[in-house]
Design a protein around this motif. Structure first.
Motif, PDB file in Angstrom:
ATOM      1  N   VAL A  62       0.810  -1.214   0.000  1.00 23.74           N
ATOM      2  CA  VAL A  62       0.000   0.000   0.000  1.00 23.74           C
ATOM      3  C   VAL A  62       0.850   1.274   0.000  1.00 23.74           C
ATOM      4  CG1 VAL A  62      -1.851   1.233   1.185  1.00 23.74           C
ATOM      5  CG2 VAL A  62      -1.806  -1.261   1.225  1.00 23.74           C
ATOM      6  N   TYR A  63       1.808   1.370   0.921  1.00 23.49           N
ATOM      7  CA  TYR A  63       2.603   2.589   1.082  1.00 23.49           C
ATOM      8  C   TYR A  63       4.065   2.275   1.342  1.00 23.49           C
ATOM      9  CZ  TYR A  63      -1.501   5.604   1.732  1.00 23.49           C
ATOM     10  OH  TYR A  63      -2.656   6.305   1.558  1.00 23.49           O
ATOM     11  N   ARG A  64       4.927   3.225   0.957  1.00 29.06           N
ATOM     12  CA  ARG A  64       6.293   3.307   1.455  1.00 29.06           C
ATOM     13  C   ARG A  64       6.279   4.492   2.408  1.00 29.06           C
ATOM     14  NH1 ARG A  64      10.549   4.295  -2.480  1.00 29.06           N
ATOM     15  NH2 ARG A  64      11.946   3.443  -0.904  1.00 29.06           N
ATOM     16  N   LEU A  65       6.854   4.321   3.598  1.00 31.18           N
ATOM     17  CA  LEU A  65       6.745   5.321   4.657  1.00 31.18           C
ATOM     18  C   LEU A  65       8.088   5.619   5.297  1.00 31.18           C
ATOM     19  CD1 LEU A  65       3.851   3.454   6.478  1.00 31.18           C
ATOM     20  CD2 LEU A  65       3.552   5.540   5.166  1.00 31.18           C
ATOM     21  N   CYS A  66       8.227   6.843   5.813  1.00 35.27           N
ATOM     22  CA  CYS A  66       9.370   7.184   6.649  1.00 35.27           C
ATOM     23  C   CYS A  66       9.019   8.426   7.464  1.00 35.27           C
ATOM     24  CB  CYS A  66      10.619   7.445   5.806  1.00 35.27           C
ATOM     25  SG  CYS A  66      10.576   8.990   4.880  1.00 35.27           S
ATOM     26  N   TYR A  67       9.838   8.670   8.463  1.00 39.82           N
ATOM     27  CA  TYR A  67       9.745   9.900   9.239  1.00 39.82           C
ATOM     28  C   TYR A  67      11.063  10.635   9.105  1.00 39.82           C
ATOM     29  CZ  TYR A  67       5.479   8.305  11.492  1.00 39.82           C
ATOM     30  OH  TYR A  67       4.196   7.896  11.736  1.00 39.82           O
ATOM     31  N   VAL A  68      10.980  11.951   9.008  1.00 38.28           N
ATOM     32  CA  VAL A  68      12.167  12.800   8.978  1.00 38.28           C
ATOM     33  C   VAL A  68      12.017  13.866  10.052  1.00 38.28           C
ATOM     34  CG1 VAL A  68      12.609  12.428   6.516  1.00 38.28           C
ATOM     35  CG2 VAL A  68      11.195  14.351   7.206  1.00 38.28           C
ATOM     36  N   ARG A  69      13.148  14.409  10.475  1.00 37.19           N
ATOM     37  CA  ARG A  69      13.138  15.534  11.409  1.00 37.19           C
ATOM     38  C   ARG A  69      13.463  16.786  10.613  1.00 37.19           C
ATOM     39  NH1 ARG A  69      11.335  14.589  16.619  1.00 37.19           N
ATOM     40  NH2 ARG A  69      11.860  12.480  17.213  1.00 37.19           N
ATOM     41  N   GLY A  70      12.567  17.740  10.692  1.00 37.94           N
ATOM     42  CA  GLY A  70      12.727  18.982   9.964  1.00 37.94           C
ATOM     43  C   GLY A  70      13.204  20.101  10.862  1.00 37.94           C
ATOM     44  N   PRO A  71      12.862  21.347  10.508  1.00 41.92           N
ATOM     45  CA  PRO A  71      13.285  22.507  11.301  1.00 41.92           C
ATOM     46  C   PRO A  71      12.855  22.377  12.756  1.00 41.92           C
ATOM     47  CG  PRO A  71      12.291  23.202   9.235  1.00 41.92           C
ATOM     48  CD  PRO A  71      12.068  21.724   9.350  1.00 41.92           C
ATOM     49  N   GLU A  72      13.767  22.728  13.648  1.00 34.30           N
ATOM     50  CA  GLU A  72      13.533  22.624  15.086  1.00 34.30           C
ATOM     51  C   GLU A  72      13.095  21.225  15.479  1.00 34.30           C
ATOM     52  OE1 GLU A  72      11.601  25.781  17.104  1.00 34.30           O
ATOM     53  OE2 GLU A  72      12.375  27.288  15.719  1.00 34.30           O
ATOM     54  N   ASP A  73      13.531  20.234  14.727  1.00 32.28           N
ATOM     55  CA  ASP A  73      13.261  18.816  14.973  1.00 32.28           C
ATOM     56  C   ASP A  73      11.786  18.440  14.901  1.00 32.28           C
ATOM     57  OD1 ASP A  73      15.836  17.852  15.071  1.00 32.28           O
ATOM     58  OD2 ASP A  73      16.069  18.331  17.182  1.00 32.28           O
ATOM     59  N   ILE A  74      11.008  19.200  14.115  1.00 34.99           N
ATOM     60  CA  ILE A  74       9.619  18.825  13.886  1.00 34.99           C
ATOM     61  C   ILE A  74       9.604  17.479  13.179  1.00 34.99           C
ATOM     62  CG2 ILE A  74       7.528  19.382  12.564  1.00 34.99           C
ATOM     63  CD1 ILE A  74       8.250  22.345  13.007  1.00 34.99           C
ATOM     64  N   LEU A  75       8.755  16.580  13.638  1.00 40.76           N
ATOM     65  CA  LEU A  75       8.649  15.246  13.078  1.00 40.76           C
ATOM     66  C   LEU A  75       7.661  15.269  11.911  1.00 40.76           C
ATOM     67  CD1 LEU A  75       9.683  12.376  13.538  1.00 40.76           C
ATOM     68  CD2 LEU A  75       7.774  12.031  15.094  1.00 40.76           C
ATOM     69  N   VAL A  76       8.137  14.873  10.732  1.00 39.34           N
ATOM     70  CA  VAL A  76       7.321  14.887   9.529  1.00 39.34           C
ATOM     71  C   VAL A  76       7.310  13.484   8.932  1.00 39.34           C
ATOM     72  CG1 VAL A  76       7.049  15.853   7.205  1.00 39.34           C
ATOM     73  CG2 VAL A  76       7.946  17.290   9.062  1.00 39.34           C
ATOM     74  N   GLY A  77       6.104  12.960   8.700  1.00 34.93           N
ATOM     75  CA  GLY A  77       5.965  11.666   8.052  1.00 34.93           C
ATOM     76  C   GLY A  77       5.770  11.853   6.550  1.00 34.93           C
ATOM     77  N   LEU A  78       6.369  10.961   5.790  1.00 34.53           N
ATOM     78  CA  LEU A  78       6.203  10.966   4.335  1.00 34.53           C
ATOM     79  C   LEU A  78       5.667   9.614   3.926  1.00 34.53           C
ATOM     80  CD1 LEU A  78       9.632  12.531   3.332  1.00 34.53           C
ATOM     81  CD2 LEU A  78       7.443  13.718   3.603  1.00 34.53           C
ATOM     82  N   ALA A  79       4.682   9.612   3.038  1.00 39.48           N
ATOM     83  CA  ALA A  79       4.075   8.367   2.558  1.00 39.48           C
ATOM     84  C   ALA A  79       3.911   8.429   1.051  1.00 39.48           C
ATOM     85  CB  ALA A  79       2.718   8.146   3.224  1.00 39.48           C
ATOM     86  N   GLN A  80       4.334   7.361   0.388  1.00 39.06           N
ATOM     87  CA  GLN A  80       4.155   7.245  -1.066  1.00 39.06           C
ATOM     88  C   GLN A  80       3.233   6.084  -1.336  1.00 39.06           C
ATOM     89  OE1 GLN A  80       7.781   6.626  -3.328  1.00 39.06           O
ATOM     90  NE2 GLN A  80       6.636   5.762  -5.025  1.00 39.06           N
ATOM     91  N   SER A  81       2.115   6.363  -1.960  1.00 40.96           N
ATOM     92  CA  SER A  81       1.160   5.312  -2.305  1.00 40.96           C
ATOM     93  C   SER A  81       1.749   4.411  -3.380  1.00 40.96           C
ATOM     94  CB  SER A  81      -0.149   5.944  -2.807  1.00 40.96           C
ATOM     95  OG  SER A  81      -1.045   4.925  -3.212  1.00 40.96           O
ATOM     96  N   LEU A  82       1.569   3.120  -3.225  1.00 38.21           N
ATOM     97  CA  LEU A  82       2.056   2.157  -4.205  1.00 38.21           C
ATOM     98  C   LEU A  82       0.954   1.696  -5.136  1.00 38.21           C
ATOM     99  CD1 LEU A  82       4.370   0.058  -1.882  1.00 38.21           C
ATOM    100  CD2 LEU A  82       5.015   1.870  -3.488  1.00 38.21           C
ATOM    101  N   ARG A  83      -0.207   2.292  -5.013  1.00 39.88           N
ATOM    102  CA  ARG A  83      -1.356   1.902  -5.854  1.00 39.88           C
ATOM    103  C   ARG A  83      -1.691   2.961  -6.842  1.00 39.88           C
ATOM    104  NH1 ARG A  83      -5.264  -1.384  -1.729  1.00 39.88           N
ATOM    105  NH2 ARG A  83      -3.668  -2.858  -1.184  1.00 39.88           N
TER     106      ARG A  83
END
Length: 83
Positions: A62-83
């Motif tokens: 369904v998805y490829r997922l990860c979390y990254v830390r952005g400015p001031e260590d804000i947690l941002v999730g990224l998801a790429q749909s595989l469908r």
């Protein structure tokens, strides 16, 4: 679509969420769906963003997922749909 990010300067910080794990309780993160997760990560890394773990994971077919830390260590999730 609009997203507002804000930062409090007062009152004094009681607890620092920036080192909290991705599954911590509270509103500590935001997630975006992207067309190409690898390209998005590469572009964000040029601006100092870093992966929370060392890899992008795949959730079923369904998805490829990860979390990254952005400015001031804000947690941002990224998801790429595989469908």
């Amino acid at each position: 679509m609009r997203v507002e990010l804000s930062r409090f300067v007062a009152p004094e910080i009681i607890e620092d969420h920036r080192s909290a794990p991705v599954n911590a309780l509270g509103y500590l993160r935001v997630m975006f769906e992207v067309d190409d997760i690898d390209d998005t990560i590469a572009r964000l890394e040029k601006h100092g963003t870093r992966l929370v773990s060392t890899e992008v994971v795949q959730y079923e077919d369904v998805y490829r997922l990860c979390y990254v830390r952005g400015p001031e260590d804000i947690l941002v999730g990224l998801a790429q749909s595989l469908r």
